[in-house]
Structures are given as structure tokens and as C-alpha cells.
Design a protein around this motif. Structure first.
Motif, PDB file in Angstrom:
ATOM      1  N   ASP A 182      93.067  80.044  44.302  1.00 47.85           N
ATOM      2  CA  ASP A 182      91.468  80.219  44.056  1.00 47.85           C
ATOM      3  C   ASP A 182      90.812  79.307  43.061  1.00 47.85           C
ATOM      4  O   ASP A 182      91.779  79.000  42.093  1.00 47.85           O
ATOM      5  N   PRO A 183      89.668  79.019  43.177  1.00 46.65           N
ATOM      6  CA  PRO A 183      89.073  78.369  41.976  1.00 46.65           C
ATOM      7  C   PRO A 183      89.183  79.244  40.692  1.00 46.65           C
ATOM      8  O   PRO A 183      89.111  80.243  40.704  1.00 46.65           O
ATOM      9  N   GLY A 184      89.230  78.416  39.698  1.00 49.37           N
ATOM     10  CA  GLY A 184      89.426  79.107  38.342  1.00 49.37           C
ATOM     11  C   GLY A 184      88.407  80.045  37.987  1.00 49.37           C
ATOM     12  O   GLY A 184      88.101  80.995  37.043  1.00 49.37           O
ATOM     13  N   ILE A 185      87.123  79.611  38.328  1.00 53.59           N
ATOM     14  CA  ILE A 185      85.877  80.358  38.048  1.00 53.59           C
ATOM     15  C   ILE A 185      85.402  80.735  39.548  1.00 53.59           C
ATOM     16  O   ILE A 185      85.176  80.073  40.449  1.00 53.59           O
ATOM     17  N   ALA A 186      85.177  81.980  39.744  1.00 49.28           N
ATOM     18  CA  ALA A 186      84.430  82.401  41.265  1.00 49.28           C
ATOM     19  C   ALA A 186      83.035  81.951  41.092  1.00 49.28           C
ATOM     20  O   ALA A 186      82.472  81.943  40.170  1.00 49.28           O
ATOM     21  N   PHE A 187      82.572  81.574  42.227  1.00 43.76           N
ATOM     22  CA  PHE A 187      81.256  80.919  42.580  1.00 43.76           C
ATOM     23  C   PHE A 187      80.091  82.022  41.883  1.00 43.76           C
ATOM     24  O   PHE A 187      79.422  81.411  41.138  1.00 43.76           O
ATOM     25  N   ASP A 188      80.364  83.190  42.178  1.00 38.96           N
ATOM     26  CA  ASP A 188      79.313  83.903  41.749  1.00 38.96           C
ATOM     27  C   ASP A 188      79.303  83.991  40.339  1.00 38.96           C
ATOM     28  O   ASP A 188      78.419  84.811  39.555  1.00 38.96           O
ATOM     29  N   ALA A 189      80.423  83.641  39.383  1.00 36.16           N
ATOM     30  CA  ALA A 189      80.476  83.782  38.153  1.00 36.16           C
ATOM     31  C   ALA A 189      80.224  82.624  37.392  1.00 36.16           C
ATOM     32  O   ALA A 189      80.211  82.541  36.028  1.00 36.16           O
ATOM     33  N   LEU A 190      79.650  81.673  37.818  1.00 34.41           N
ATOM     34  CA  LEU A 190      79.058  80.572  37.367  1.00 34.41           C
ATOM     35  C   LEU A 190      77.906  80.468  36.683  1.00 34.41           C
ATOM     36  O   LEU A 190      76.889  81.340  37.200  1.00 34.41           O
ATOM     37  N   PRO A 191      77.640  80.029  35.399  1.00 33.02           N
ATOM     38  CA  PRO A 191      76.191  80.106  34.865  1.00 33.02           C
ATOM     39  C   PRO A 191      75.315  79.326  35.424  1.00 33.02           C
ATOM     40  O   PRO A 191      75.712  78.456  36.510  1.00 33.02           O
ATOM     41  N   LYS A 192      74.040  79.207  35.259  1.00 31.32           N
ATOM     42  CA  LYS A 192      73.199  78.262  35.588  1.00 31.32           C
ATOM     43  C   LYS A 192      73.571  76.922  35.575  1.00 31.32           C
ATOM     44  O   LYS A 192      73.683  76.565  34.406  1.00 31.32           O
ATOM     45  N   ILE A 193      73.817  76.058  36.450  1.00 22.63           N
ATOM     46  CA  ILE A 193      74.192  74.763  36.708  1.00 22.63           C
ATOM     47  C   ILE A 193      73.049  73.808  36.467  1.00 22.63           C
ATOM     48  O   ILE A 193      72.112  73.674  37.395  1.00 22.63           O
ATOM     49  N   ASP A 194      73.004  72.869  35.236  1.00 20.78           N
ATOM     50  CA  ASP A 194      71.992  72.003  35.352  1.00 20.78           C
ATOM     51  C   ASP A 194      72.318  70.608  35.809  1.00 20.78           C
ATOM     52  O   ASP A 194      71.505  70.058  36.456  1.00 20.78           O
ATOM     53  N   VAL A 195      73.430  70.147  35.656  1.00 20.12           N
ATOM     54  CA  VAL A 195      73.933  68.703  36.231  1.00 20.12           C
ATOM     55  C   VAL A 195      75.316  68.975  36.969  1.00 20.12           C
ATOM     56  O   VAL A 195      76.166  69.744  36.466  1.00 20.12           O
ATOM     57  N   VAL A 196      75.390  68.089  38.052  1.00 19.14           N
ATOM     58  CA  VAL A 196      76.466  67.923  38.864  1.00 19.14           C
ATOM     59  C   VAL A 196      76.850  66.276  38.637  1.00 19.14           C
ATOM     60  O   VAL A 196      76.193  65.632  38.948  1.00 19.14           O
ATOM     61  N   LEU A 197      78.436  66.132  38.561  1.00 19.48           N
ATOM     62  CA  LEU A 197      78.786  64.717  38.680  1.00 19.48           C
ATOM     63  C   LEU A 197      79.720  64.560  39.441  1.00 19.48           C
ATOM     64  O   LEU A 197      80.602  65.512  39.756  1.00 19.48           O
ATOM     65  N   VAL A 198      79.427  63.896  40.520  1.00 24.47           N
ATOM     66  CA  VAL A 198      80.192  63.755  41.589  1.00 24.47           C
ATOM     67  C   VAL A 198      80.865  62.043  41.645  1.00 24.47           C
ATOM     68  O   VAL A 198      79.963  61.098  41.600  1.00 24.47           O
ATOM     69  N   SER A 199      82.077  61.826  41.769  1.00 22.85           N
ATOM     70  CA  SER A 199      82.729  60.509  41.344  1.00 22.85           C
ATOM     71  C   SER A 199      82.522  59.573  42.688  1.00 22.85           C
ATOM     72  O   SER A 199      82.626  58.608  42.329  1.00 22.85           O
ATOM     73  N   HIS A 200      82.845  60.132  43.787  1.00 20.90           N
ATOM     74  CA  HIS A 200      83.025  59.309  44.869  1.00 20.90           C
ATOM     75  C   HIS A 200      82.979  60.105  46.161  1.00 20.90           C
ATOM     76  O   HIS A 200      82.969  61.405  46.141  1.00 20.90           O
TER      77      HIS A 200
END
Length: 353
Positions: free
Chosen positions: A135-153
């Protein structure tokens, strides 16, 4: 065992996902169109200090001629699960390891995700390709409000459209990515707020936090015929606690890329370095570091501390699931570097600067 069509498709998808070539044989995606530069020839990106990707013949040689794939457990139950706070204020940086190359970084009131993948497969297909083993180390529903996403490639284990769409629908974050990957994202979902930048571009994120895209020894593709038609990068993230060097995928080469980052952006408070997906070496050497390479990259970039990632979630290559962590400890001992200076977290574990 006979090679059925479905089994062949599974083999090929698993092999090609590790090198960015899915079973979508003809890429119909729109691609980047921009001015010629010292790393773009008008059609494809390149790295004068890197190496081109392996050929299809070499992929098939590895997959069907010489592959010695270690057995991974079908599923691993995580010992940790993080529930992050809504925000982290002040000069502290909180890093939560989601798994593979995915991180949540919280600092200066900003919540930043790196290469988020919550999908069950690193693949364009729902029934074939590398399957998540924990499983992901954080459940998707447990994420705080996300401001920025960095995608490397653009490789599927780093640019996951399904996850980006979920994030966009729930949080509508800025998505910072190298040139051309924005086209891939918007072509799939025009709600993804993708912004594309070149190597050496510095992007202000707010509250004294900024990110600079830097060259890394890798490449990119989503199909057989779009190799290097989008750019790839690592990130230098400026935070109140110092600069974080985030390398999501990279070979080592002669260390040029790491020394250049030290010269241009040092001192670095922390480096996040890949330690997995490295066997067999004849195939992976130019695009993925092994733990010994990662320890040398740590020395070259001059960071005070390092965290290892890119292991233990998707079986992209041939080494055993626990081999990267074991080999990292051995490489640190050989280099006489205290093990606490370069640690490999498990999904759900947290590190604070």
C-alpha cells in the motif's frame, strides 16, 4: 510453459515499463515543439553527458534471453502508515515516504507531492505490467490539501495520469514538470494544471519555497516512437531548512550531473537518491543507479544527509525486493560512511529536517 498471447503481453509490459516502453506500440500523443537548444535538436531531447536509451533488441535480449528475475512476495503489509498534519509551518521540513519515488514534502505552509503514484500498476494497462506490492504509505484520503506536484519525467512509474487526475479533481494543485510532459498530462485530462519548464528554470512556489529543474542522467518515453520527445529532470527544492536535491531516476555515469548540482546549488541539506531497479547491470547501468552508485552520488553532491527511494514497490527489474537496502548498508560500510547519514525509509515512515 507455452508463451500465450496474454503471457507475452504481460512479459513485454513488465519489461518495457522499466524502460518507458509500454504495449502501446504506436504513440499517437502530441509532442513538444520548441526552439533548438543544447539539449533539444528540434525533434528530441538529449543529454550530451548522458547515454541514449537501450534499443528494442536489447530489451528483448534481457526479457527473453538472459532474465534471471528474483521472486518477490505477492504482497507486503506495511509496518507504518502516515497521517500527515494539515500543514507544517516555520523552518521545519517534514518528508513522508509514500513508496517507490513518491513523497509528500511539507514545509513553510506548503504541501508538495513528488512523482505521485497511487495506482495498482505502473502501466498503461489495468491487467498487465508492474503491479504494486504494498500500500502507499499515506492513504489517498488521508492526504492534506496538496498545493504543488513535481513530476520528474514521463515513465509510467513516475507520471501516473490516474493519480494526477484524482489530485486535480480533489485539490487542483499546480503541477511542475519538464518540457513536453505537460502535453501528455493535458492530452489525457485538461483539468491537470500542468506547467512545463526547462533545465535550470527556477520556479517560485510561494512563502520562500522554490524549485529548480536540473539535468539528470536518464531519458523519457510513453510509447515506442516518442522516445525523448519530452524532457526529464531532477529537482532542487529551496526550503527554509535548506536545499533538498530530489533525484527520482538517474544513472551515475562519471558523476558529472551530481558534481554540477553541488557546484551550482550547494550546500545541500538533503539528497533523495534512487537505490533500486538496477539489475542486470549491463542493461540498467546507464539509466538506474545501484546502491554503490548512490553512495558515490551522495559524496559527489555533497549533501549533509541522504534518503534512498525507488525500491520495494514495483518489480521493474531483476534484483530481490530487499536487495537494495542490504546493498546500501554494505556500500556505506565500504565507503566508511555512517549508515545513519543515508537511510532507506519504508512506506509510511517520516523524516524531519
Amino acid at each position: 510453459m507455452p508463451i500465450t498471447r496474454r503471457r507475452l503481453l504481460g512479459f513485454l509490459t513488465g519489461a518495457f515499463a522499466a524502460v518507458g516502453v509500454p504495449t502501446v506500440w504506436i504513440s499517437r500523443m502530441k509532442t513538444y515543439d520548441g526552439p533548438i537548444s543544447d539539449h533539444f535538436d528540434g525533434e528530441r531531447f538529449f543529454d550530451a553527458d548522458g547515454m541514449p536509451p537501450k534499443s528494442l533488441a536489447e530489451v528483448l535480449r534481457w526479457q527473453f534471453g538472459e532474465r534471471k528475475r528474483a521472486a518477490w512476495p505477492e504482497w507486503v503489509t506495511n509496518a507504518h502508515a502516515d497521517t500527515p498534519p494539515p500543514r507544517v509551518e516555520g523552518s521545519k521540513v517534514r518528508l513522508s515516504y509514500v513508496g517507490h519515488a513518491s513523497w509528500l514534502i511539507q514545509t513553510a505552509g506548503l504541501n508538495i507531492l513528488v512523482d505521485p503514484v497511487w495506482s495498482m500498476r505502473a502501466s498503461p494497462l489495468s491487467f498487465a505490467g508492474p503491479k504494486r506490492r504494498c500500500d502507499p504509505g499515506i492513504a489517498f484520503d488521508a492526504l492534506p490539501k496538496i498545493d504543488v506536484v513535481l513530476v520528474s519525467h514521463g515513465h509510467y512509474d513516475h507520471l501516473d495520469i490516474a493519480t494526477l487526475s484524482r489530485l486535480s479533481a480533489k485539490f487542483s494543485p499546480r503541477v511542475i514538470t519538464p518540457l513536453g510532459n505537460d502535453i501528455t498530462m493535458r492530452d489525457a485530462d485538461d483539468a491537470i494544471k500542468a506547467e512545463a519548464f526547462d533545465w535550470q528554470d527556477r520556479v517560485a512556489l510561494g512563502d520562500g519555497v522554490a524549485v529548480t529543474l536540473v539535468a539528470t542522467r536518464h531519458w523519457s518515453a510513453r510509447g515506442l516512437f516518442d522516445r525523448n520527445k519530452a524532457l526529464w529532470a531532477s529537482f532542487v527544492l529551496e526550503t527554509p531548512a535548506g536545499k533538498l536535491y530530489i533525484v527520482c531516476d538517474s544513472g551515475y555515469g562519471d558523476g558529472t550531473h551530481f558534481r554540477r548540482v553541488a557546484e551550482a546549488h550547494g550546500p545541500l541539506r538533503l539528497a533523495i537518491l534512487p537505490i533500486g531497479a538496477y539489475e542486470p547491470r549491463w542493461f540498467m547501468l546507464d539509466q538506474h543507479m545501484n546502491p554503490e552508485d548512490a553512495v558515490q552520488a551522495f559524496a559527489d553532491c555533497g549533501a549533509a544527509q541522504a534518503l534512498g527511494h525507488h525500491y520495494g514497490t514495483f518489480q521493474l527489474t531483476d534484483e530481490a525486493i530487499d536487495a537494495p537496502v542490504i546493498a546500501l548498508g554494505e556500500a556505506l560500510d565500504q565507503a566508511k560512511v555512517p549508515r545513519e547519514r543515508f537511510t532507506a525509509l519504508k512506506p509510511g515512515q517520516v523524516f524531519e529536517v
